[in-house]
Scaffold this motif. Structure first.
Motif, short mmCIF file in Angstrom:
data_model
loop_
_atom_site.label_atom_id
_atom_site.label_comp_id
_atom_site.label_asym_id
_atom_site.label_seq_id
_atom_site.Cartn_x
_atom_site.Cartn_y
_atom_site.Cartn_z
N MET A 32 47.88 59.45 40.31
CA MET A 32 48.49 58.79 39.16
C MET A 32 50.00 59.07 39.12
O MET A 32 50.78 58.20 38.75
CB MET A 32 47.82 59.22 37.87
N ILE A 80 51.69 56.72 41.55
CA ILE A 80 51.78 55.38 40.97
C ILE A 80 52.88 55.35 39.91
O ILE A 80 53.66 54.39 39.83
CB ILE A 80 50.42 54.93 40.40
N TYR A 95 45.52 51.20 43.81
CA TYR A 95 44.44 51.31 42.84
C TYR A 95 43.07 51.45 43.50
O TYR A 95 42.15 52.02 42.91
CB TYR A 95 44.49 50.18 41.82
N LEU A 152 43.10 55.14 44.07
CA LEU A 152 42.91 55.81 42.79
C LEU A 152 41.45 55.74 42.35
O LEU A 152 40.87 56.75 41.93
CB LEU A 152 43.81 55.20 41.71
N SER A 169 40.76 53.84 35.83
CA SER A 169 41.79 53.17 36.63
C SER A 169 42.31 51.91 35.93
O SER A 169 43.51 51.62 35.98
CB SER A 169 41.30 52.86 38.04
N TYR A 215 44.66 53.01 33.25
CA TYR A 215 45.93 53.45 33.84
C TYR A 215 46.74 52.26 34.33
O TYR A 215 47.97 52.27 34.24
CB TYR A 215 45.70 54.45 34.97
N ASP A 273 45.50 45.22 40.08
CA ASP A 273 45.15 46.63 40.19
C ASP A 273 43.65 46.83 39.96
O ASP A 273 42.99 47.58 40.68
CB ASP A 273 45.93 47.46 39.16
N SER A 314 40.64 48.30 42.38
CA SER A 314 39.68 49.34 41.98
C SER A 314 38.24 48.87 42.19
O SER A 314 37.42 49.59 42.75
CB SER A 314 39.89 49.71 40.50
#
Length: 140
Positions: free
Chosen positions: A1, A4, A53, A56, A84, A87, A111, A115
């Motif tokens: 994070m 990012i 992502y 992540l 995610s 975020y 994003d 994910s």
């Protein structure tokens, strides 16, 4: 994070990364017309969204899984996705505070697609491996 968050600063705005991409391509002997370079730049930036992502989500899945011997649980994937996704929205808000960046709901959706794609890959890859369950046959 944190990575990012750093990528969401002015240092990685489109105007800054465009010149870096052009220099990198020239180092490999590739010279593009401005329109083509612009298209490649957009594609690289969007691919970065998907990739960041995806990574992540996989890291969050691993964290939520917390050492379990089970390979897949939908609740772990949902938790990783929701974190995610939240975020991604916060990241775009962070960009809205920048002087050289623009917040985009479309980027947040991209994003989230990254994910979801990574979590879907995780599910598919876990189904091809035997699932080990602890001694009692149930996960604690």
């Amino acid at each position: 994070m944190a990575v990012i968050f750093w990528f969401s600063t002015d240092r990685f705005s489109g105007s800054n990364t465009s010149s870096i991409l052009e220099q990198l391509l020239r180092a490999f002997g590739v010279v593009l017309q401005p329109e083509t370079l612009s298209l490649v730049h957009v594609l690289v930036r969007k691919l970065a969204h998907l990739t960041a992502y995806a990574v992540l989500a996989l890291l969050l899945y691993r964290a939520v899984r917390s050492g379990s011997t089970m390979q897949w649980q939908l609740k772990w994937a949902v938790s990783a996705f929701l974190i995610s996704a939240a975020y991604a929205l916060l990241d775009e808000y962070h960009q809205s505070l920048s002087t050289q960046r623009i917040a985009s709901v479309g980027d947040s959706l991209l994003d989230m697609i990254g994910s979801l794609g990574a979590l879907a890959w995780r599910r598919i890859s876990s189904s091809s491996q035997p699932v080990r369950i602890g001694g009692t046959g149930q996960e604690k």
